[in-house]
Design an enzyme around this catalytic site. Structure first.
Site, PDB file in Angstrom:
ATOM      1  N   ARG A   1       0.927   3.856   1.679  1.00 37.55           N
ATOM      2  CA  ARG A   1       1.369   4.397   2.980  1.00 37.55           C
ATOM      3  C   ARG A   1       2.584   3.666   3.534  1.00 37.55           C
ATOM      4  O   ARG A   1       3.195   4.117   4.500  1.00 37.55           O
ATOM      5  CB  ARG A   1       0.213   4.344   3.985  1.00 37.55           C
ATOM      6  CG  ARG A   1      -0.306   2.937   4.267  1.00 37.55           C
ATOM      7  CD  ARG A   1      -1.546   2.991   5.160  1.00 37.55           C
ATOM      8  NE  ARG A   1      -2.101   1.660   5.397  1.00 37.55           N
ATOM      9  CZ  ARG A   1      -2.946   1.038   4.589  1.00 37.55           C
ATOM     10  NH1 ARG A   1      -3.317   1.636   3.464  1.00 37.55           N
ATOM     11  NH2 ARG A   1      -3.418  -0.158   4.876  1.00 37.55           N
ATOM     12  N   TYR A   2       2.941   2.525   2.924  1.00 40.18           N
ATOM     13  CA  TYR A   2       4.051   1.717   3.446  1.00 40.18           C
ATOM     14  C   TYR A   2       5.339   1.867   2.639  1.00 40.18           C
ATOM     15  O   TYR A   2       6.400   1.481   3.113  1.00 40.18           O
ATOM     16  CB  TYR A   2       3.669   0.239   3.486  1.00 40.18           C
ATOM     17  CG  TYR A   2       2.514  -0.070   4.403  1.00 40.18           C
ATOM     18  CD1 TYR A   2       2.545   0.303   5.749  1.00 40.18           C
ATOM     19  CD2 TYR A   2       1.382  -0.735   3.933  1.00 40.18           C
ATOM     20  CE1 TYR A   2       1.472   0.025   6.584  1.00 40.18           C
ATOM     21  CE2 TYR A   2       0.311  -1.025   4.762  1.00 40.18           C
ATOM     22  CZ  TYR A   2       0.355  -0.632   6.086  1.00 40.18           C
ATOM     23  OH  TYR A   2      -0.688  -0.902   6.913  1.00 40.18           O
ATOM     24  N   ILE A   3       5.240   2.346   1.411  1.00 38.45           N
ATOM     25  CA  ILE A   3       6.429   2.384   0.558  1.00 38.45           C
ATOM     26  C   ILE A   3       6.855   3.834   0.317  1.00 38.45           C
ATOM     27  O   ILE A   3       6.048   4.765   0.434  1.00 38.45           O
ATOM     28  CB  ILE A   3       6.194   1.658  -0.788  1.00 38.45           C
ATOM     29  CG1 ILE A   3       4.968   2.229  -1.509  1.00 38.45           C
ATOM     30  CG2 ILE A   3       6.035   0.166  -0.554  1.00 38.45           C
ATOM     31  CD1 ILE A   3       4.692   1.593  -2.860  1.00 38.45           C
TER      32      ILE A   3
ATOM     33  N   ALA B   1       0.837  -1.202   0.000  1.00 46.29           N
ATOM     34  CA  ALA B   1       0.000   0.000   0.000  1.00 46.29           C
ATOM     35  C   ALA B   1       0.872   1.253   0.000  1.00 46.29           C
ATOM     36  O   ALA B   1       2.001   1.260   0.512  1.00 46.29           O
ATOM     37  CB  ALA B   1      -0.918  -0.015   1.214  1.00 46.29           C
TER      38      ALA B   1
END
Length: 838
Positions: free
Chosen positions: A118-120, A116
């Site tokens: 928001r994680y990368i 997602a």
């Protein structure tokens, strides 16, 4: 209630529905083409990609940013939602060129999605910062809501469109530009800047192999074939070590399972063990040839795909279809123009710097600053006085003095001026003059400057970007030759049917659903049909088999009686090409003609038959022998040679004959690693039942037959020739442990076919260097570099006796890395000593 008036619909072109539909569709089509799907030729980017890069440049501080934040920043410029921005950003990040990534960005080989947003995290690469951005040379426009400025195109100083590739579907057209190699693009751009010719071929991150014979410079109508790397681990296991471009490991595995379920290939199991490298293991069913299975994987699965490029780009707000060469030349000229702009801007800045530094030097050196200490009525009078004080020195300047220049001087803090300060200004002026000369030189030699620019890009960013996809010429895989027999064929001779559903009738053979069947009837009619459930041929079938197109070896021997005259004829013929489902009459065409004798001979054999005449005939001898070898092989429509004018009771086989055809000639194509009969590559000789010997670089040999479906790796094969057990083989190999070259002479003592036998000493690094079957060969070894090159000749036949094939051999010489070896036929005229320096 009053009746409502009927309203008429306006259908006029100018103001009515028709006109609106016409305008709306064209507006929509133009918008999709220009603003969504097709890249611009200037920077090779679609609008969404350009806006993402611009947003990332605005955010750039050298650190990674959350992809979710980048998407939010990009939405200020791109009005189509976060999903399209996120997909485009991940796509660019996976190409590992403009964007540095951190976190799980998925895997193009396995088809895994990125984590997602928001994680990368991501940031612009150093390469992107160098080639894609320069606010001074960028043309700007208002964003969709008029709040911000965005670039019309980025000032891209690199053929990015060809490096990344592009794919998009618009309204009425599409684009598909394949990615190319970074280093090769730099080299090709340098060549085109120098006016030289170049060639460019696609290169994919996924590796594999590519056949570019029909690439057609990337234009519409061209295509490339892309294959996975398949290696044979052993006779029961294959491993797929790469996937073709656009194919994932999961889709490849599914295509293999589907081909197996359809009966096209026969395997036990497929296991995907892909990690850092692609590894899909295919376990074969017992008795299945790995060579045929490799061909079948290319023919029936996604191990081979065909890709059709379609290079469509936006030029001047219109879509154009171009070639890869034109795109590269346009990029080279565009880059050259941008470099010129940058140099001109830099030159202007340097000249301004020189002008102001010269003013400052004069201002202090000639004490013009003292005008500020005098009392003038107005500020304008002070400015005028300073300007007047510069009059004696204006000839030294390169442009007029402007009011802004004087205002800037007055802002300088007035303090005690030392000679050291003046000298410092003089040094600055000299340094600036040197820079101006350098820039002027670059402008005068712009092509050389552009070449150095690309050489520098290649040096700085080319490491680790070597070609991944190997360019090869693919052999054509005939699906019918490699498909596994996946069905059973049955025949009802009396009623005249053949098919796969006649299971109560006579079993004919195993075949595949791709095969054709050739059938002959008692009436003398031949027909070729496709394998089906049930096909009517004609009553009284005498022969049926799988038809092999272009087979000029199988010869049909036939004797028939003409229904009109009663005369019997014999003929021999091949069937190489036909029209499917068409009936061919092999007799003279009379209604009551019938076949008296028929055989199919796979290698042109010509037997002897006993012809028994009718007891009522007036012939003295009621029996005669007929030799098929006495008649020539002709076309199937030929009448044949007369056997007898008398009535025939029967024809019986008497004696087996020999083939009347020439021995079959074979060639070895060392580019494809395949045997052939089309005279391609090295001539191996004529064969009947003889075998081949294949010697490999790892020091092993294999005795094999002449089956054309066999595959050999050209990089691993050192020798292919007709096998003769009486021939002596001479081999030179490296003994890595002792760091010496050993030589041995031996004969093949094994007879097992399709098995490898190692004939050199076992050990890591041991490898075969030279091999020959010349009777008494002379080995020429050249080693050393420059003036130290030495050539040594060894008469191996007089140095080494013939030994067993398992023997280690005799030391020849110390190992030399630069050693190059070749064989020479012995000459009786000039006898040489067994060892000498030339």
């Amino acid at each position: 209630m009053a009746k409502e008036e009927k309203r008429e619909i306006d259908l006029s072109i100018d103001t009515g529905v028709q006109g609106q539909y016409k305008t709306w569709f064209l507006d929509y089509a133009s918008y999709v083409i220009l603003e969504r799907a097709v890249p611009a030729i200037e920077d090779g980017l679609k609008p969404v990609q350009r806006r993402i890069l611009h947003a990332m440049k605005e955010m750039d501080d050298g650190r990674f940013n959350k992809v979710a934040n980048i998407i939010g920043q990009s939405m200020q410029y791109h009005p189509h939602g976060d999903a399209s921005i996120g997909d485009a950003l991940v796509n660019m990040g996976q190409k590992d060129l403009l964007i540095e990534t951190q976190g799980n960005w998925g895997d193009v080989r396995a088809g895994d999605d990125a984590a997602a947003a928001r994680y990368i995290e991501a940031r612009l690469s150093k390469f992107a910062l160098e080639v894609a951005f320069n606010s001074k040379t960028t043309e700007w426009q208002l964003s969709y809501d008029g709040r911000k400025n965005e670039p019309v195109t980025l000032p891209m100083k690199f053929p990015l469109l060809l490096a990344q590739g592009a794919e998009g579907i618009a309204v009425g057209l599409s684009t598909k530009i394949l990615p190319h190699n970074f280093i090769e693009l730099c080299d090709a751009t340098i060549k085109t800047l120098r006016g030289k010719s170049f060639e460019l071929f696609p290169d994919f991150q996924t590796g594999g192999m590519i056949d570019v014979a029909e690439y057609n410079d990337g234009k519409r109508g061209g295509r490339v074939k892309v294959r996975a790397d398949i290696e044979e681990i052993d006779k029961k296991t294959l491993v797929i070590k790469s996937v073709p471009y656009g194919v994932t490991t999961s889709s490849l595995k599914d295509s293999i399972i589907k081909a197996n379920d359809q009966g096209k290939i026969k395997i036990k199991k497929v296991t995907d063990e892909t990690a850092a490298n692609v590894a899909i293991y295919v376990e074969l069913a017992s008795g299945i040839s790995p060579d045929i299975t490799i061909d079948a994987l290319y023919a029936f699965t996604d191990c081979e795909v065909s890709i059709s490029p379609n290079a469509c780009v936006i030029i001047g707000d219109k879509p154009h279809f171009e070639s890869v060469s034109h795109l590269l030349r346009t990029s080279a000229e565009h880059t050259k123009g941008l470099l010129q702009k940058e140099l001109e801007i830099k030159l202007g800045e340097l000249e301004n710097k020189w002008h102001y530094t010269s003013l400052e030097k004069i201002f202090f050196e000639e004490k013009i600053y003292k005008e500020l200490e005098k009392k003038y009525e107005t500020w304008d009078a002070v400015i005028a006085a300073i300007d007047k004080a510069f009059n004696p020195f204006k000839a030294q300047l390169k442009r007029p003095i402007e009011r802004e220049d004087i205002l800037k001087l007055t802002e300088k803090p007035v303090r005690r001026i030392y000679r050291l300060d003046i000298n410092e200004l003089i040094d600055q002026i000299k340094a600036t003059e040197e820079e101006i000369k350098a820039v002027q030189y670059d402008l005068e030699h712009l092509t050389d400057y552009a070449v150095k620019y690309f050489e520098n890009l290649k040096k700085k960013y080319g490491k680790g970007r070597e070609r991944m996809t190997e360019i090869k010429t693919f052999d054509k895989v005939e699906a019918r030759q490699v498909v596994i027999a996946n069905t059973k064929l049955y025949i009802n001779r009396d009623e005249g049917f053949v098919g796969t559903s006649l299971k109560k009738d006579e079993f004919l053979c195993e075949c595949s659903d791709l095969d054709d069947i050739i059938v002959f009837t008692k009436r003398g009619v031949m027909k070729v049909v496709k394998v089906a459930d049930k096909v009517f041929i004609g009553k009284d079938i005498i022969y049926a088999a799988v038809f092999i197109k272009s087979d000029d070896r199988t010869t049909y021997n036939m004797i028939y009686a003409d229904g009109k005259t009663g005369v019997s004829y014999a003929k021999r013929f091949n069937v190489t090409a036909i029209t499917r489902d068409k009936e061919y009459d092999l007799t003279k065409g009379a209604d009551k003609s019938k076949v008296l004798y028929f055989t199919a001979n796979p290698n042109g054999e010509a037997e002897v038959v006993r012809v028994l005449l009718s007891p009522n005939s007036s012939a003295r001898n009621k029996e005669l022998d007929f030799y098929f070898e006495n008649i020539d092989i002709k076309g199937r429509s030929s009448m044949g040679n007369q056997v007898t004018k008398y009535g025939v009771k029967s024809v019986k086989f008497k004696e087996k004959g020999k083939s009347t055809l020439e021995r079959r000639k074979y060639w070895y194509d060392d580019k494809l690693g395949r045997l052939n009969t089309e005279e391609k590559g090295q001539y191996l000789g004529s064969f009947e039942n003889e075998n081949l010997i294949v010697v490999y670089r790892d020091g092993s040999y294999e005795i094999t037959d002449t089956e054309l479906t066999q595959r050999f790796d050209p990089e691993k094969v050192m020798l292919v020739e007709q096998f003769n057990p009486e021939k002596t083989i001479t081999a030179v190999y490296l003994d890595k442990e002792k760091n010496i070259f050993n030589v041995k002479r031996f004969r093949i003592e094994t007879s097992t076919t399709h098995s490898k036998f190692s004939f050199i000493k076992e050990g890591d690094g041991n490898a075969l260097y030279a091999i020959t079957t010349i009777a008494d060969p002379i080995l020429i070894v050249q080693g050393g570099t420059g003036k130290q090159v030495r050539t040594v000749r060894f008469k191996i036949g007089k140095m080494v006796d013939v030994m067993g094939w398992k023997a280690i051999g005799t030391k020849l010489m110390e190992y030399t890395k630069s050693a190059e070896m070749e064989w020479e036929q012995p000459s009786d005229e000039n006898e040489q000593p067994s060892l000498f320096d030339a």
